[in-house]
Design a protein around this motif. Structure first.
Motif, PDB file in Angstrom:
ATOM      1  N   PHE A 148       0.538  -1.303  -0.107  1.00 24.93           N
ATOM      2  CA  PHE A 148      -0.129   0.006   0.251  1.00 24.93           C
ATOM      3  C   PHE A 148       0.843   1.283  -0.043  1.00 24.93           C
ATOM      4  CE2 PHE A 148      -2.042   3.250   2.275  1.00 24.93           C
ATOM      5  CZ  PHE A 148      -3.082   3.888   1.648  1.00 24.93           C
ATOM      6  N   ALA A 149       1.602   1.403   0.905  1.00 23.77           N
ATOM      7  CA  ALA A 149       2.970   2.222   1.057  1.00 23.77           C
ATOM      8  C   ALA A 149       3.571   2.577  -0.293  1.00 23.77           C
ATOM      9  CB  ALA A 149       3.590   2.463   2.110  1.00 23.77           C
ATOM     10  N   GLU A 150       4.116   2.002  -1.225  1.00 25.76           N
ATOM     11  CA  GLU A 150       4.506   1.253  -2.690  1.00 25.76           C
ATOM     12  C   GLU A 150       3.639   2.720  -3.880  1.00 25.76           C
ATOM     13  OE1 GLU A 150       5.932  -2.093  -3.361  1.00 25.76           O
ATOM     14  OE2 GLU A 150       8.105  -1.614  -1.719  1.00 25.76           O
ATOM     15  N   ARG A 151       2.106   2.107  -3.250  1.00 25.16           N
ATOM     16  CA  ARG A 151       1.021   2.567  -4.158  1.00 25.16           C
ATOM     17  C   ARG A 151       0.243   3.572  -3.753  1.00 25.16           C
ATOM     18  NH1 ARG A 151      -0.504  -2.874  -7.040  1.00 25.16           N
ATOM     19  NH2 ARG A 151      -1.300  -1.270  -8.220  1.00 25.16           N
ATOM     20  N   ALA A 152      -0.021   4.703  -2.616  1.00 26.26           N
ATOM     21  CA  ALA A 152      -0.587   5.801  -1.937  1.00 26.26           C
ATOM     22  C   ALA A 152      -0.732   6.206  -3.535  1.00 26.26           C
ATOM     23  CB  ALA A 152       0.474   6.078  -0.563  1.00 26.26           C
ATOM     24  N   ARG A 153       0.677   7.172  -3.815  1.00 24.57           N
ATOM     25  CA  ARG A 153       0.253   8.049  -4.800  1.00 24.57           C
ATOM     26  C   ARG A 153      -0.062   7.784  -6.233  1.00 24.57           C
ATOM     27  NH1 ARG A 153       3.469  12.303  -6.668  1.00 24.57           N
ATOM     28  NH2 ARG A 153       3.020  12.977  -8.842  1.00 24.57           N
ATOM     29  N   ASP A 154      -0.199   6.193  -6.088  1.00 23.99           N
ATOM     30  CA  ASP A 154      -1.028   5.787  -7.772  1.00 23.99           C
ATOM     31  C   ASP A 154      -2.748   5.526  -7.064  1.00 23.99           C
ATOM     32  OD1 ASP A 154       1.788   5.602  -8.950  1.00 23.99           O
ATOM     33  OD2 ASP A 154       1.090   3.918  -8.447  1.00 23.99           O
ATOM     34  N   LEU A 155      -2.671   5.509  -6.397  1.00 24.21           N
ATOM     35  CA  LEU A 155      -4.580   5.338  -5.901  1.00 24.21           C
ATOM     36  C   LEU A 155      -4.739   6.450  -5.169  1.00 24.21           C
ATOM     37  CD1 LEU A 155      -3.348   2.057  -2.872  1.00 24.21           C
ATOM     38  CD2 LEU A 155      -4.735   2.088  -5.352  1.00 24.21           C
ATOM     39  N   ALA A 156      -4.051   7.334  -5.033  1.00 18.24           N
ATOM     40  CA  ALA A 156      -4.679   8.839  -5.139  1.00 18.24           C
ATOM     41  C   ALA A 156      -5.203   9.533  -5.976  1.00 18.24           C
ATOM     42  CB  ALA A 156      -3.350   9.647  -4.208  1.00 18.24           C
ATOM     43  N   THR A 168     -13.654   5.812  -7.159  1.00 18.14           N
ATOM     44  CA  THR A 168     -14.138   5.716  -5.776  1.00 18.14           C
ATOM     45  C   THR A 168     -14.022   5.031  -5.412  1.00 18.14           C
ATOM     46  OG1 THR A 168     -15.557   3.549  -6.132  1.00 18.14           O
ATOM     47  CG2 THR A 168     -17.065   5.664  -6.570  1.00 18.14           C
ATOM     48  N   ARG A 169     -14.041   5.346  -3.793  1.00 20.06           N
ATOM     49  CA  ARG A 169     -13.202   4.736  -2.682  1.00 20.06           C
ATOM     50  C   ARG A 169     -13.076   3.098  -3.282  1.00 20.06           C
ATOM     51  NH1 ARG A 169     -15.240   6.715   3.157  1.00 20.06           N
ATOM     52  NH2 ARG A 169     -13.812   9.428   2.271  1.00 20.06           N
ATOM     53  N   GLY A 170     -14.367   2.724  -3.233  1.00 18.52           N
ATOM     54  CA  GLY A 170     -14.320   0.815  -3.915  1.00 18.52           C
ATOM     55  C   GLY A 170     -13.358   0.987  -4.925  1.00 18.52           C
ATOM     56  N   GLU A 171     -13.576   1.430  -6.428  1.00 21.82           N
ATOM     57  CA  GLU A 171     -12.826   0.946  -7.443  1.00 21.82           C
ATOM     58  C   GLU A 171     -11.053   1.043  -6.530  1.00 21.82           C
ATOM     59  OE1 GLU A 171     -16.634   2.665 -10.813  1.00 21.82           O
ATOM     60  OE2 GLU A 171     -14.273   4.161 -10.175  1.00 21.82           O
ATOM     61  N   ALA A 172     -10.581   2.055  -6.143  1.00 28.58           N
ATOM     62  CA  ALA A 172      -9.368   2.714  -6.187  1.00 28.58           C
ATOM     63  C   ALA A 172      -8.813   0.974  -4.652  1.00 28.58           C
ATOM     64  CB  ALA A 172      -9.346   3.506  -5.225  1.00 28.58           C
ATOM     65  N   ALA A 173      -9.992   0.574  -3.775  1.00 29.61           N
ATOM     66  CA  ALA A 173      -9.296  -0.063  -3.173  1.00 29.61           C
ATOM     67  C   ALA A 173      -9.352  -1.859  -4.265  1.00 29.61           C
ATOM     68  CB  ALA A 173      -9.937  -0.842  -2.387  1.00 29.61           C
ATOM     69  N   PHE A 174     -10.455  -1.946  -5.085  1.00 25.32           N
ATOM     70  CA  PHE A 174     -10.410  -3.238  -5.803  1.00 25.32           C
ATOM     71  C   PHE A 174      -8.643  -3.365  -7.173  1.00 25.32           C
ATOM     72  CE2 PHE A 174     -11.545  -5.334 -10.113  1.00 25.32           C
ATOM     73  CZ  PHE A 174     -11.791  -6.819  -9.419  1.00 25.32           C
ATOM     74  N   VAL A 175      -7.714  -2.294  -6.852  1.00 28.03           N
ATOM     75  CA  VAL A 175      -7.268  -2.367  -7.585  1.00 28.03           C
ATOM     76  C   VAL A 175      -6.093  -2.579  -7.100  1.00 28.03           C
ATOM     77  CG1 VAL A 175      -5.205  -0.855  -8.470  1.00 28.03           C
ATOM     78  CG2 VAL A 175      -6.728  -0.313  -8.954  1.00 28.03           C
ATOM     79  N   LEU A 190      -7.226 -10.641   6.554  1.00 29.24           N
ATOM     80  CA  LEU A 190      -6.852  -9.333   7.205  1.00 29.24           C
ATOM     81  C   LEU A 190      -6.165  -8.280   6.592  1.00 29.24           C
ATOM     82  CD1 LEU A 190      -6.781  -8.978   9.978  1.00 29.24           C
ATOM     83  CD2 LEU A 190      -5.322  -9.928  10.251  1.00 29.24           C
ATOM     84  N   SER A 191      -5.330  -8.439   5.787  1.00 28.67           N
ATOM     85  CA  SER A 191      -4.429  -7.546   5.020  1.00 28.67           C
ATOM     86  C   SER A 191      -5.078  -6.900   4.118  1.00 28.67           C
ATOM     87  CB  SER A 191      -3.423  -8.011   5.013  1.00 28.67           C
ATOM     88  OG  SER A 191      -3.143  -8.870   3.297  1.00 28.67           O
ATOM     89  N   GLY A 192      -6.103  -8.030   3.346  1.00 30.16           N
ATOM     90  CA  GLY A 192      -7.399  -6.968   2.649  1.00 30.16           C
ATOM     91  C   GLY A 192      -7.899  -6.028   3.510  1.00 30.16           C
ATOM     92  N   TRP A 193      -8.137  -6.240   4.218  1.00 30.73           N
ATOM     93  CA  TRP A 193      -9.090  -5.391   5.580  1.00 30.73           C
ATOM     94  C   TRP A 193      -8.542  -4.058   5.441  1.00 30.73           C
ATOM     95  CZ3 TRP A 193      -9.236  -4.537  10.479  1.00 30.73           C
ATOM     96  CH2 TRP A 193      -9.814  -3.629  11.137  1.00 30.73           C
ATOM     97  N   LEU A 194      -6.659  -4.051   6.222  1.00 24.71           N
ATOM     98  CA  LEU A 194      -6.114  -3.491   6.367  1.00 24.71           C
ATOM     99  C   LEU A 194      -5.856  -2.388   5.621  1.00 24.71           C
ATOM    100  CD1 LEU A 194      -3.928  -5.108   9.292  1.00 24.71           C
ATOM    101  CD2 LEU A 194      -5.697  -3.558   8.991  1.00 24.71           C
ATOM    102  N   VAL A 195      -5.724  -3.169   4.035  1.00 24.65           N
ATOM    103  CA  VAL A 195      -5.368  -2.345   2.998  1.00 24.65           C
ATOM    104  C   VAL A 195      -6.772  -1.089   2.857  1.00 24.65           C
ATOM    105  CG1 VAL A 195      -4.780  -2.175   0.607  1.00 24.65           C
ATOM    106  CG2 VAL A 195      -3.936  -3.986   1.866  1.00 24.65           C
ATOM    107  N   LYS A 196      -8.239  -1.844   2.756  1.00 25.78           N
ATOM    108  CA  LYS A 196      -8.827  -1.249   2.522  1.00 25.78           C
ATOM    109  C   LYS A 196      -9.157  -0.164   3.255  1.00 25.78           C
ATOM    110  CE  LYS A 196     -13.838  -1.056   0.966  1.00 25.78           C
ATOM    111  NZ  LYS A 196     -13.627   0.605   0.469  1.00 25.78           N
TER     112      LYS A 196
END
Length: 106
Positions: free
Chosen positions: A1-9, A17-24, A84-90
């Motif tokens: 997540f930390a490496e791709r925070a800029r891409d997700l932002a 949407t938040r869901g579409e960005a999380a889906f990536v 669990l890790s997916g939930w934390l990333v979301k």
């Protein structure tokens, strides 16, 4: 997540949407997990024989014993860890500060 925070932002800023960005990230995690489970089980099967042979000597023999439930327990542990890790990333994606994430230079 930390490496791709800029891409997700960036995705969020252009209208995802938040869901579409999380889906990536979550889809990638799911695909990797589902592909790794059978491959890891197969490699683990052969690794047991290699380790058993490596530790066996003329004085004693280490036998390889398989219990089918151990594959189920291992797969369940991996799936629970992935969920669990997916939930934390979301959760982190929902909390991301778009401005500060886009300001960060790589």
């Amino acid at each position: 997540f930390a490496e791709r925070a800029r891409d997700l932002a960036s995705l969020r800023v252009i209208g995802f949407t938040r869901g579409e960005a999380a889906f990536v990230l979550l889809a990638e995690l799911g695909i990797i997990t589902l592909l790794a489970l059978p491959l890891g089980g197969l490699l683990g099967y052969f690794l047991v024989f290699a380790i058993s042979e490596g530790f066996s000597t003329d004085l004693y023999r280490v036998s390889a014993v398989f219990v089918p439930q151990s594959y189920g327990i291992a797969a369940l542990a991996v799936i629970v860890a992935a969920l669990l890790s997916g939930w934390l990333v979301k959760r982190d994606i929902d909390r991301i500060d778009l401005v500060s994430a886009l300001k960060v230079r790589e």
